[in-house]
Write an enzyme that holds these catalytic residues in place. Structure first.
Site, PDB file in Angstrom:
ATOM      1  N   PRO A 148      31.107  49.735  43.278  1.00 51.37           N
ATOM      2  CA  PRO A 148      31.750  49.171  42.090  1.00 51.37           C
ATOM      3  C   PRO A 148      33.155  49.759  41.956  1.00 51.37           C
ATOM      4  O   PRO A 148      33.353  50.941  42.268  1.00 51.37           O
ATOM      5  CB  PRO A 148      30.853  49.631  40.931  1.00 51.37           C
ATOM      6  CG  PRO A 148      29.624  50.193  41.556  1.00 51.37           C
ATOM      7  CD  PRO A 148      29.991  50.626  42.930  1.00 51.37           C
ATOM      8  N   HIS A 149      34.100  48.949  41.521  1.00 49.35           N
ATOM      9  CA  HIS A 149      35.452  49.478  41.410  1.00 49.35           C
ATOM     10  C   HIS A 149      36.252  48.686  40.386  1.00 49.35           C
ATOM     11  O   HIS A 149      35.823  47.622  39.951  1.00 49.35           O
ATOM     12  CB  HIS A 149      36.158  49.456  42.768  1.00 49.35           C
ATOM     13  CG  HIS A 149      36.168  48.094  43.409  1.00 49.35           C
ATOM     14  ND1 HIS A 149      35.097  47.624  44.146  1.00 49.35           N
ATOM     15  CD2 HIS A 149      37.091  47.114  43.423  1.00 49.35           C
ATOM     16  CE1 HIS A 149      35.376  46.414  44.600  1.00 49.35           C
ATOM     17  NE2 HIS A 149      36.579  46.072  44.163  1.00 49.35           N
TER      18      HIS A 149
END
Lengths: 606, 154
Positions: B65-66
């Protein structure tokens, strides 16, 4: 009688040994065809076997039959999609490309060997066409999965370009036999008429014959085992019929295969399977025989000039003619580079090399020897580097799953669907899932599940476990899609390079370009931020997109991952794309590849 | 951009206990907030916003996730090994048990992309993942990540 038995033992023994040699070769990644060729040489007069075989007439007959079978089989496997993607570029490559390659190589031969210009052109013509057997074979090996536009072009080219090379070769041989004729309009006219007969006649024989064969398969009530024999003998009749009236039988055999392979008929599965085996046998026999035919000790004189011609063909003649032929079409330079590099030579040049010998031309052995060296070089260098080149040029897709565990049943032709039983493989996407939760489309019906030898109704199965048989009714073109659901995932590279091929992250085709711009700094003008990735990519990619197509947008690349008809269903993003590796030294790629293979051999051997 | 520059030993969660994707993102946002001083709510929103574009579950049990946060002044990574794998809508539909969160300042540009690429290259390596899965302590995981990253850069 004794001689007959010995011949059978010899022939069958050689084929038998070939299969085991092939098994070993897949460990070192040597092109299988090369192994068969080498085995033939080993069995020949200079090798361990000491078999003396120099009957060019027999070689020509066997070679032509085998080639016709391979081309027919290639046609059967040439799907409509392949033709839609690649028929025009392939046609240009198969005509203009062959002539350009022949002429350029001829020029090199003129300067390298002591020949007049017509003899030089003959050398060029003999080696001018790519080989269907080699191309079909090497492009369909397990673990090889190329961007479709490229593999389709190479396959169709190899199926279509033999007639041109045959025509050029035969013409040169005839002119040489007659002695240098005076250039006259009538001679040119004759030549033109002959050419038209070759191509148009071959096409007519192939198409008419193909449809007639299709009709016969669908109308005649035969024992099941006879359908493939009907197809095979039909194909050979079409081939030889065309050859006998001066039309191209090679073109006819390929086209007949395409016609039969792309129409529904009631013996699809059994004919495909039979042809698959027969095509294998043809290739083994053809290459073994050509290996037997050549006498390596006689190659010494022509070896150096022949090697020079081979190198010239690979790095100058083929790339130049491919670049010119593909210029009007929508190919990227990486794709052109790959098509140029993978101009695989195979049985055809060696086979054409027998023509001058049979015609009794002076110095005829020379053509055969040059052809042999060119083919050997091509199989070694190009065949061996095919996968590395595809990877280096970013044209390799992740390998497809193992399709081996599927059983198909032929339903009547008008049903339009196939029945197939899949074994649920350990580690497959289907294992552990509920039957009604399988990632398959609504147009696929699960008929039943067989577990522990007992038939279960779909409602009573629960979760699938490895070893269950799932029987489905499915549109024929989606059979392979289901392989991915039930099949064992392919063996992956441990460093994960296979997954990386289509980018780090994936998005649905409907994602807004503007959102990607905000997240990943894509260089896209604001006017296009509202487009979906699907619309945007189809606007900017050239031609019909295929998985693996890339578009550079500033620091990142967008990659087509999955298609749904014409629409792009899934896109990938590569965040740190390599600069075009075409600049990398190909030799370097090759050397690294060879080292890795060697290491693999030792590891497995130890 | 080295991985050692992105992640600190105290940004490793050796055995996170969560049962859903949402809970995992919440929990990781909370820890990221402690590390960066940015509001937990903001981080969670950014990560969820990114998941809406497409899953960051890249397959083989990995998720990355980013997102970008204007409040940050440097790239910041957070790594978690889950006690039990969870459903993450991954590309290969397999459950996820290794998560690396990467947060970037607005305008980190090429550094952000390179860092993401570096993390994803590292976690694609089967042997690295196997080693991480077999480790219990934060220090061991930190050592595996930074050492393997160095060898990958070579």
């Amino acid at each position: 009688m004794e001689l007959g038995n010995q011949l059978i033992l010899l022939g069958a023994g050689l084929v038998f040994v070939s299969i085991f040699a092939g098994l070993i070769s897949s460990r070192i990644g040597a092109p299988l065809l090369l192994v068969f060729l080498a085995l033939g040489m080993l069995a020949g007069e200079d090798g361990l076997g000491g078999i003396h075989f120099d009957n060019f007439q027999a070689a020509y007959t066997i070679g032509a039959t085998a080639l016709a079978i391979v081309l027919f089989d290639g046609g059967l496997r040439t799907h409509r999609d392949t033709l839609r993607l690649a028929s025009w570029p392939a046609l240009v490559l198969a005509t203009v490309g062959v002539i350009a390659t022949a002429v350029l190589t001829g020029v090199a031969a003129f300067f390298l060997i002591d020949l007049n210009w017509l003899q030089s052109l003959l050398v060029g013509s003999v080696v001018a066409s790519t080989d269907a057997a080699a191309v079909f074979f090497l492009l369909n090996l397990r673990g090889t999965n190329l961007v479709k536009r490229v593999s389709a072009t190479l396959e169709a080219e190899s199926g279509l370009n033999d007639p041109m090379a045959v025509f050029l070769t035969v013409t040169c041989v005839e002119l040489l036999q007659l002695g240098m004729p005076e250039a006259s309009w009538s001679a040119a006219l004759d030549l033109g008429a002959e050419f038209v007969l070759q191509i148009a006649g071959g096409a007519a024989f192939g198409l008419v014959g193909g449809y007639a064969l299709l009709r016969l398969v669908n109308v005649l009530q035969l024992a099941t085992g006879l359908y493939p024999i009907l197809a095979l003998s039909g194909a050979l009749v079409i081939f030889a019929g065309a050859q006998n009236v001066g039309a191209s039988g090679f073109l006819a055999a390929y086209l007949a295969g395409i016609v039969l392979g792309n129409q529904r008929h009631r013996a699809t599965q059994i004919i495909d399977r039979f042809q698959d085996g027969l095509a294998w046998l043809s290739q083994i026999v053809m290459f073994l025989m050509l290996g037997l035919l050549v006498t390596p000790s006689q190659l010494a004189d022509s070896l150096l000039p022949a090697l020079a011609i081979a190198v010239f063909l690979m790095v100058v003649a083929r790339p130049l003619s491919v670049a010119a032929c593909l210029l009007p079409f929508r190919f990227t330079w990486r794709e052109r580079g790959f098509v140029a590099w993978v101009g695989l030579r195979g049985a055809v040049p060696i086979f054409l090399g027998t023509v001058p010998v049979l015609a009794g031309l002076p110095n005829a052995a020379l053509y055969f020897e040059v052809a042999f060296v060119v083919v050997l070089t091509s199989l070694i260098v190009q065949g061996w580097t095919l996968n590395s080149a595809a990877r280096g040029l970013n044209l390799a897709l992740p390998p497809p799953p193992d399709p081996s565990q599927r059983v198909d049943v032929d339903l009547p032709a008008d049903v339009g669907r196939d029945m197939a039983a899949y074994t649920v493989q350990d580690g497959s996407a289907a294992a552990g899932r509920h039957l009604n939760d399988l990632p398959i489309g609504a147009d696929i019906d699960v008929v039943s599940v067989i577990r522990d030898g007992a038939m279960r109704r779909p409602g009573t199965v629960g979760r699938l476990s490895p070893g269950d048989y799932v029987v489905v009714v499915v549109p024929a073109e989606r059979l392979e899609e289901l392989d991915k659901v039930f099949g064992r995932p392919p063996k992956r590279d441990r460093r994960g390079r296979d997954e990386a091929v289509l980018g780090e992250f994936a998005f649905g085709g409907e994602v807004k370009v503007g959102d990607l711009v905000a997240m990943y700094d894509l260089a896209v003008p604001a006017a296009e931020h509202d487009l979906s990735a699907d619309t945007f990519l189809r606007r900017h990619l050239r031609g019909q997109p295929v998985p693996g197509d890339r578009l550079r947008l500033g620091p990142v690349e967008l990659i087509v991952r999955k298609l749904d008809g014409e629409h792009i269903k899934q896109v990938g993003i590569e965040l740190d794309p390599q600069p075009a590796p075409i600049r990398k030294d190909l030799l370097f790629i090759w050397a690294r590849h060879a080292l890795r293979r060697l290491r693999g051999v030792f590891r497995k051997g130890g | 951009m080295e991985i050692a520059d992105l992640i600190r030993p105290d940004a490793i969660v050796p055995s996170l206990r969560v049962t859903s994707k949402k809970q995992a993102l919440q929990e990781l946002s909370r820890r990221a907030a402690e590390l960066t001083g940015v509001a937990e709510r903001r981080i969670f929103e950014v990560l969820v916003e990114r998941e809406r574009l497409g899953t960051t579950g890249v397959g083989n049990g990995i998720a990355i996730p980013h997102g970008k946060l204007s409040e940050l002044n440097r790239l910041q990574a957070l790594f978690a090994r889950l006690e039990t794998p969870i459903d993450f809508d991954s590309i290969d539909e397999q459950p996820v048990d290794l998560i690396c969160v990467l947060l970037a300042p607005e305008g980190a540009g090429a550094d952000h992309l390179k860092a993401l690429a570096r993390v994803s290259r590292l976690l694609r390596d089967r042997s690295v993942c196997e080693k991480i899965r077999g480790s219990e302590s934060a220090d061991a995981i930190y050592a595996i990540i930074t050492e393997s990253a160095a060898s990958h850069a070579a």
